[in-house]
Design an enzyme around this catalytic site. Structure first.
Site: not given
Length: 483
Positions: A129, A184, A187-188, A191
């Protein structure tokens, strides 16, 4: 030139920048791309004079690597990854490592880890990222897969990763098979949530407070100095100050229809599979869907009526409330994301270090912020923390923000301005803190029409009952299960 420390396939923006990052830290890198012209252009351009070896076939690539070989794939997720794995397996030896650095869906990484290990090789699926700048200057890296592969790639990954104030790298081993790509993915999803919350704050400033882009720039500049200090607040500040060639704000020239690549949707689907209420991130995904219906919305705006967005109060006071709403909702977003990771860790047998994950996100990545230090501290103090909202620091922060949070959402509803992520964050908070919810009526309804049974407050949990509500049904009840 000596043989390369690592090979990389896929010379798009992220791949090129990762190669340059690796080389700048003293590693020799061999590169390959399906298009030979891309390799020639790179070797003759940015890579000229550097410890970067251009290759024009997979056979040549593997021949240029030190053993055990390490090959990183930076290609489009899905079938291209599977195709490359099948092409590489016959060219590699036992103990060599294949690394997928793209945004692959974690079930694919679980499957690929098993497949590659069965061939005697090692596999890593890693989240990367930070966008193109992070890839070049230091991303957040979240590797998972074959644990025996970690010592082989650790020196490279931790050298090129972003570093925080104490010098520690934003990269560490996450867990087995798909753990890295799952983290991940979350995480996205976070986001998506952060971006939507910021957009809702911008919407209220623009259409309710009638602020100019320059005035909003000043607010985001101020917000970036405190607890909201983050990369996304920072770039929002810069975007609002950017002028087009005619001197007008660039933001006003951009069409209000958002795109996505699917990782937010994957996060929402995973939450449904795990039975975790990921309401804020899901609303962020749905908001992008709704924004994409531009022509429908234009037509509907001429037919469907609502209140006019008129503000007559103290603007500075409302901005204080808006900051509180954004901050509290952000806490809920992370609380939900961590709840999902906690559930998935139990499902898949991953030993996730939740405080360590927060540390990996402190630098390099898109959601990097001062806020993540607080999350790391919370799990350091209480490793078995059930929900971030229960940590003393976050309890206090939400308590302080609660009044402004509620006032903003109420004002938005009365003004007819949609704030789906902020609103659902408050609904989740109120639901989570409620000793009683109306699910007793829901269970009665299910039992009435489908004999699905219910539990009773005056009996032990796990004992189920059925009522013949109409006097016409029988005593047979449906089996109990959770889908």
């Amino acid at each position: 030139m000596k043989k390369a420390d690592i090979g990389l396939i896929g010379l798009a923006v992220m791949g090129e920048n990762l190669v340059m990052n690796m080389e700048s830290h003293g590693f020799t890198v061999a590169v390959f791309n399906r298009s030979a012209d891309k390799v020639r252009c790179f070797i003759g351009g940015r890579a000229s004079g550097r410890q970067i070896i251009g290759t024009y076939s997979l056979e040549e690539l593997t021949a240029q690597l030190q053993t055990p070989r390490k090959i990183m794939l930076m290609v489009k997720a899905g079938q291209p990854v599977d195709q490359l794995i099948e092409q590489l397996i016959p060219l590699l030896d036992a103990g060599d490592v294949i690394i997928d650095g793209g945004n692959s869906h974690f079930p694919d990484t679980i499957r690929r880890t098993r497949h590659v290990e069965a061939a005697g090789l090692l596999y890593i699926g890693t989240g990367v990222s930070g966008g193109e700048e992070g890839a070049l200057k230091g991303p957040s890296i979240m590797p998972g897969g074959s644990e025996a592969a970690w010592p082989l790639v650790q020196p490279i990954f931790q050298a090129i990763a972003a570093k925080v104030e104490d010098g520690s790298p934003c990269c560490d081993w996450v867990g087995s098979d798909g753990a890295g790509h799952f983290v991940k993915m979350v995480h996205n999803g976070i986001e998506y949530g952060d971006m939507q919350l910021i957009c809702e704050a911008y919407h209220l400033m623009r259409d309710y407070l009638k602020m100019t882009a320059d005035e909003m720039h000043d607010v985001f500049t101020d917000w970036n100095q405190g607890d909201l200090d983050s990369y996304l607040i920072e770039i929002t500040r810069d975007i609002l100050a950017y002028k087009d060639e005619d001197g007008e704000p660039m933001i006003d020239k951009i069409l209000d229809a958002a795109g996505q690549k699917g990782t937010g949707k994957w996060t929402s689907v995973a939450s449904l599979d795990e039975g975790v209420p990921l309401t804020l991130i899901s609303e962020a995904v749905y908001s992008r869907f709704l924004s994409a219906l531009k022509s429908e919305r234009v037509a509907a705006s001429k037919i469907l009526q609502g209140p006019s967005a008129t503000f007559t109060g103290d603007r500075e006071a409302f901005l204080v409330h808006l900051r509180s709403a954004l901050y509290a909702a952000k806490i809920v977003s992370y609380a939900q994301g961590y709840a999902l990771m906690k559930a998935a860790a139990e499902t898949y047998g991953w030993q996730l270090d939740f405080g360590g994950i927060a540390k990996m996100w402190r630098g390099g990545c898109i959601i990097r912020s001062i806020f993540l230090n607080r999350i790391s501290d919370a799990f350091a103090a209480q490793p078995d923390l059930q929900n971030l909202l229960l940590a003393p620091f976050f309890q206090e922060q939400v308590s302080q923000a609660q009044s402004g949070w509620r006032q903003v959402i109420a004002a938005a509803a009365l003004a007819g301005i949609p704030v789906p992520a902020m609103a659902t964050s408050l609904s989740y908070f109120d639901g989570y803190r409620s000793e009683w919810l109306p699910a007793n009526l829901l269970q009665a309804q299910r039992d009435y029409f489908g004999a699905h049974t219910y539990e009773r407050v005056d009996r032990e949990r796990g004992e189920f009952f059925h009522t013949n509500w109409t006097g016409e049904g029988g005593d047979t009840a449906s089996s109990t299960y959770n889908a």
